[in-house]
Scaffold this motif. Structure first.
Motif, PDB file in Angstrom:
ATOM      1  N   GLU A 417       0.621  -1.343   0.186  1.00 35.35           N
ATOM      2  CA  GLU A 417      -0.223  -0.413  -0.538  1.00 35.35           C
ATOM      3  C   GLU A 417       0.415   1.408  -0.092  1.00 35.35           C
ATOM      4  O   GLU A 417       0.577   2.804  -0.441  1.00 35.35           O
ATOM      5  N   HIS A 418       2.075   0.835   0.070  1.00 33.12           N
ATOM      6  CA  HIS A 418       2.816   2.332  -0.135  1.00 33.12           C
ATOM      7  C   HIS A 418       4.155   2.641  -1.075  1.00 33.12           C
ATOM      8  O   HIS A 418       4.289   3.714  -0.721  1.00 33.12           O
ATOM      9  N   ILE A 419       4.472   1.844  -1.577  1.00 37.73           N
ATOM     10  CA  ILE A 419       5.397   1.085  -2.256  1.00 37.73           C
ATOM     11  C   ILE A 419       5.497   1.752  -3.777  1.00 37.73           C
ATOM     12  O   ILE A 419       4.438   0.155  -4.001  1.00 37.73           O
ATOM     13  N   THR A 420       5.886   1.413  -4.611  1.00 35.55           N
ATOM     14  CA  THR A 420       5.967   0.749  -6.059  1.00 35.55           C
ATOM     15  C   THR A 420       7.380   0.698  -6.626  1.00 35.55           C
ATOM     16  O   THR A 420       8.240   1.590  -6.418  1.00 35.55           O
ATOM     17  N   PHE A 421       7.751  -0.424  -7.334  1.00 40.13           N
ATOM     18  CA  PHE A 421       9.414  -0.763  -7.828  1.00 40.13           C
ATOM     19  C   PHE A 421       9.515  -1.612  -8.420  1.00 40.13           C
ATOM     20  O   PHE A 421       8.165  -2.587  -8.678  1.00 40.13           O
ATOM     21  N   TRP A 431      15.578   0.758  -6.110  1.00 43.22           N
ATOM     22  CA  TRP A 431      14.660   1.718  -6.011  1.00 43.22           C
ATOM     23  C   TRP A 431      12.947   2.206  -5.936  1.00 43.22           C
ATOM     24  O   TRP A 431      12.360   0.768  -6.367  1.00 43.22           O
ATOM     25  N   THR A 432      12.641   2.331  -4.287  1.00 47.21           N
ATOM     26  CA  THR A 432      11.278   2.088  -3.748  1.00 47.21           C
ATOM     27  C   THR A 432      10.960   3.762  -4.153  1.00 47.21           C
ATOM     28  O   THR A 432      11.148   4.712  -3.438  1.00 47.21           O
ATOM     29  N   GLU A 433       9.378   3.660  -4.898  1.00 41.10           N
ATOM     30  CA  GLU A 433       9.241   5.159  -4.674  1.00 41.10           C
ATOM     31  C   GLU A 433       7.825   5.046  -4.127  1.00 41.10           C
ATOM     32  O   GLU A 433       6.624   3.860  -4.091  1.00 41.10           O
ATOM     33  N   TRP A 434       7.459   6.080  -3.210  1.00 44.93           N
ATOM     34  CA  TRP A 434       6.280   5.429  -1.461  1.00 44.93           C
ATOM     35  C   TRP A 434       5.909   7.212  -2.648  1.00 44.93           C
ATOM     36  O   TRP A 434       5.205   7.548  -3.099  1.00 44.93           O
ATOM     37  N   LEU A 465       8.386  14.079  -5.832  1.00 43.73           N
ATOM     38  CA  LEU A 465       8.368  12.633  -5.824  1.00 43.73           C
ATOM     39  C   LEU A 465       8.714  12.207  -4.329  1.00 43.73           C
ATOM     40  O   LEU A 465       9.325  13.129  -3.149  1.00 43.73           O
ATOM     41  N   SER A 466       8.304  10.838  -3.504  1.00 41.76           N
ATOM     42  CA  SER A 466       8.729  10.515  -2.677  1.00 41.76           C
ATOM     43  C   SER A 466       9.324   9.757  -2.977  1.00 41.76           C
ATOM     44  O   SER A 466       9.125   8.520  -2.864  1.00 41.76           O
ATOM     45  N   ALA A 467      10.809   8.600  -2.605  1.00 45.06           N
ATOM     46  CA  ALA A 467      11.354   7.405  -2.831  1.00 45.06           C
ATOM     47  C   ALA A 467      12.877   7.664  -2.066  1.00 45.06           C
ATOM     48  O   ALA A 467      13.397   8.244  -1.157  1.00 45.06           O
ATOM     49  N   VAL A 468      13.295   5.863  -2.212  1.00 44.79           N
ATOM     50  CA  VAL A 468      13.985   5.217  -1.454  1.00 44.79           C
ATOM     51  C   VAL A 468      14.517   4.484  -2.172  1.00 44.79           C
ATOM     52  O   VAL A 468      14.223   3.673  -2.549  1.00 44.79           O
ATOM     53  N   ARG A 469      16.064   4.987  -1.506  1.00 50.97           N
ATOM     54  CA  ARG A 469      16.398   3.844  -2.682  1.00 50.97           C
ATOM     55  C   ARG A 469      17.219   2.620  -1.427  1.00 50.97           C
ATOM     56  O   ARG A 469      18.271   3.120  -0.229  1.00 50.97           O
ATOM     57  N   LEU A 470      17.565   2.036  -1.522  1.00 52.00           N
ATOM     58  CA  LEU A 470      17.768   0.605  -0.292  1.00 52.00           C
ATOM     59  C   LEU A 470      18.495  -0.207  -0.793  1.00 52.00           C
ATOM     60  O   LEU A 470      18.707  -0.976  -1.591  1.00 52.00           O
ATOM     61  N   GLY A 471      19.471   0.202  -0.391  1.00 47.93           N
ATOM     62  CA  GLY A 471      20.821  -1.518  -0.629  1.00 47.93           C
ATOM     63  C   GLY A 471      20.594  -2.618   0.375  1.00 47.93           C
ATOM     64  O   GLY A 471      20.509  -2.894   1.361  1.00 47.93           O
TER      65      GLY A 471
END
Length: 497
Positions: A417-421, A431-434, A465-471
Motif C-alpha cells: 500500500e505504500h510503495i512501487t518498485f 529504487w522504491t517510490e513511496w 517525488l517520494s522515493a528511497v534507495r534501499l541497498g
C-alpha cells in the motif's frame, strides 16, 4: 627571575592516571604548553625535582625524567649550582599571556586567526551510525571480501627480495604490473581495449571524478546530469565552478532528445552518466541510446564522463558493454573501481582514457597523491592474473542476487500500500517510490530508535517525488528480514503526515 614558590604548578599540571601516556610525558607536555601560552615566562625558575615531586605527589624519578625531556627539547636551561630555568630562546616568539592563577590550561584554538574560503556545496556529511542494522547506498558485504587471499598476496609482495621497488617512488600513473593486468581484465569483462598508458589508478570513483573535473572543467562550463543524479558528483562539478543542467530519466535511461535540444541552444562541456545502473533509480541505458549518445558527443563535442560504479553485478543477462567500449572518437572518459567488487575501505579505482589525457591527469594526481599504494596494487594485479577476483565476483554475484530477490519479496509482502518498485537487473540497491503522504524523514529518525539506520542520503522527497534507495548488499537474509520488519512497523505507526 620569578621564585618557584609563586607558580601554582598544582593548577598548571593535571595528571591522569588512567591515561596511557606516561606520567613524566604528561608533566613535560603541560609545562611546554604553559611556556607556549606565556604562563611560564623566560627566565622563570622551576622548583627542584624533590619539591616538584612532592607538590605533584609523584616519584622524584618521574620529575627527573620530565626535566630531562624538557632539557632535551630545549625548553629549559639547567645552570649548575643555580637551578632550572625556562629558556629564553624558546619563549621569545610567544606573546600571548594568561593570568598566572587561571587554574586551567588553554585548550586548542576553536577557530583560525585568519580567513579562508568555506564552501556550502560540501556541507552534506557522510552518514555514519552505530546502529546494528543499516540500509546503505548499495555497498557490498565486507564479510564476503576475499581478505584471506588479499592478505596472503599483500604479505607475499612484502616478503620478496625485490619488495623495495614497491616501497619507493614509481610510476605516477600507478603500479605498471597492476595496470597491465587491469587492461586485460577490462578487455575480457567490459570489451575495452586499453594499454597501460590508457590507465591511471586512483583511490576510488570520487577521486577519479574530482581529477577529471579539475582538469577538464572551467568556471561557467555546462555539465549535464540525470534528474536525479549522484550528489557527490554534483558537488564536485559545482566546486569546479560548472553550471549543472538536469536531464529527464525514464525507464530506458537519460532522454537523448533533451540532450540534443540543450546542445542546439547552448555549449555543453560534459555529460556525466552512470549508464549501467543509473544512480539512483538503477535503470539501464538502452543499447540504442548508447549509440546515439556517442554520435551526439562526437557531433557536438561534449565529453562523456562514464561512471561504471557497479558494472560487476548484473543478474538477469549478460551486461550491456560500457559506452567506452564503442567509443572511436576519444570522447569518453571511463571511471571504475574495485571498491564495490571487494570492499569500500580498499580504495582502488582507475580512469581509462586516451593517452594524452591520462598523461595530463597524472600530473594533477601527482600533487595530491604521488602514486597510490604500490604494494596493494601489486597484490591486486596478482589476484587479477590468478583469477581470484573473478572467482570472488562469481561467488558473490549469486549471493547478491539471492539477497536482491529476498528484499524484493519482503517489499512486496510488507509495503504494497505504500510503495512501487521494479526488480533491478543488477547492482546492490532497489529504487522504491513511496506514496506522497508518507513522511520519509520521520521514518528515518524513528527507525534509528529501533537500531536501524536509514540514512537521509537515501531519501528523495520533493514536491514531485517520494522515493528511497534501499541497498541490500551488506545484509544477510536474517538481518534483512529484521530490518524490513522494523521499517514496516515504523511506517505503519509513524510514516504518514
Amino acid at each position: 627571575m620569578s621564585s618557584p614558590v609563586e607558580i601554582p604548578f598544582e593548577s598548571l599540571i593535571t595528571i591522569d592516571r588512567e591515561n596511557k601516556t606516561p606520567v613524566y610525558q604528561q608533566i613535560a607536555r603541560q609545562i611546554i604548553i604553559s611556556i607556549q601560552q606565556g604562563i611560564l615566562r623566560a627566565g622563570v625558575k622551576l622548583p627542584g625535582s624533590r619539591t616538584l615531586a612532592a607538590r605533584l605527589t609523584v616519584h622524584r624519578k618521574t620529575v627527573v625524567a620530565a626535566v630531562n625531556e624538557l632539557d632535551a627539547q630545549g625548553w629549559i636551561e639547567v645552570i649548575p649550582d643555580k637551578g632550572i630555568f625556562v629558556s629564553s630562546r624558546t619563549t621569545e616568539t610567544y606573546t600571548t599571556t594568561l593570568p598566572l592563577h587561571s587554574g586551567t590550561l588553554p585548550t586548542y584554538p576553536g577557530h583560525t586567526g585568519f580567513a579562508f574560503k568555506q564552501s556550502m556545496l560540501l556541507d552534506r556529511p557522510v552518514s555514519l551510525s552505530p546502529a546494528d542494522l543499516e540500509f546503505t547506498d548499495g555497498l557490498p558485504d565486507v564479510r564476503l571480501a576475499p581478505l584471506d587471499k588479499l592478505s596472503k598476496a599483500y604479505a607475499s609482495v612484502l616478503r620478496r627480495n625485490n619488495s623495495r621497488k614497491h616501497l619507493g617512488y614509481s610510476h605516477v600513473e600507478g603500479n605498471e604490473y597492476f595496470r597491465d593486468k587491469l587492461a586485460i581484465y577490462l578487455n575480457d569483462t567490459r570489451g575495452l581495449q586499453p594499454g597501460t598508458s590508457n590507465i591511471l589508478t586512483t583511490r576510488g570513483i570520487q577521486m577519479g571524478i574530482f581529477l577529471v573535473s579539475m582538469l577538464l572543467l572551467e568556471p561557467g562550463d555546462t555539465v549535464l546530469v540525470g534528474d536525479l543524479s549522484y550528489y557527490v558528483a554534483n558537488m564536485i562539478f559545482q566546486q569546479a565552478g560548472a553550471h549543472i543542467r538536469s536531464i529527464p530519466v525514464d525507464e530506458h535511461g537519460i532522454s537523448l532528445e533533451a540532450v540534443r535540444k540543450l546542445c542546439v541552444t547552448s555549449k555543453v562541456r560534459m555529460l556525466y552518466i552512470t549508464p549501467h545502473h543509473h544512480y539512483p533509480t538503477t535503470v539501464t541505458l538502452s543499447a540504442e541510446r548508447r549509440i546515439e549518445l556517442l554520435n551526439l558527443s562526437a557531433q557536438y563535442g561534449f565529453i562523456i564522463l562514464e561512471d561504471d560504479y557497479d558494472y560487476d553485478f548484473h543478474y538477469q543477462s549478460s551486461p550491456v558493454l560500457p559506452l567506452a567500449s564503442a567509443d572511436r572518437s576519444g570522447m569518453v572518459v571511463y571511471i571504475g573501481s574495485f571498491c564495490k567488487a571487494l570492499a569500500p575501505g580498499l580504495r582502488c579505482g582507475y580512469i581509462v582514457a586516451p593517452q594524452n589525457l591520462i598523461a595530463e591527469l597524472a600530473k594533477l594526481r601527482r600533487i595530491i597523491d604521488r602514486q597510490g599504494d604500490m604494494v596493494m596494487e601489486q597484490a591486486l594485479g596478482e589476484m587479477l592474473h590468478e583469477g581470484e577476483i573473478r572467482r570472488h565476483l562469481k561467488k558473490a554475484q549469486k549471493i547478491y542476487q539471492a539477497r536482491r530477490d529476498e528484499l524484493c519479496q519482503l517489499l512486496h509482502d510488507n509495503f504494497q500500500e505504500h510503495i512501487t518498485f521494479h526488480t533491478p537487473p543488477g547492482g546492490l540497491a532497489v529504487w522504491t517510490e513511496w506514496t506522497r503522504n508518507v513522511n520519509l524523514l520521520r521514518i528515518s529518525r524513528e527507525c534509528l530508535r529501533y537500531n536501524l539506520h536509514l540514512p537521509q542520503t537515501l531519501l528523495f522527497q520533493t514536491g514531485k517525488l517520494s522515493a528511497v534507495r534501499l541497498g541490500f548488499g551488506n545484509m544477510n537474509e536474517a538481518e534483512m528480514n529484521k530490518a524490513i520488519s522494523i521499517l514496516a512497523e515504523v511506517t505503519r505507526r509513524t510514516g504518514k503526515d
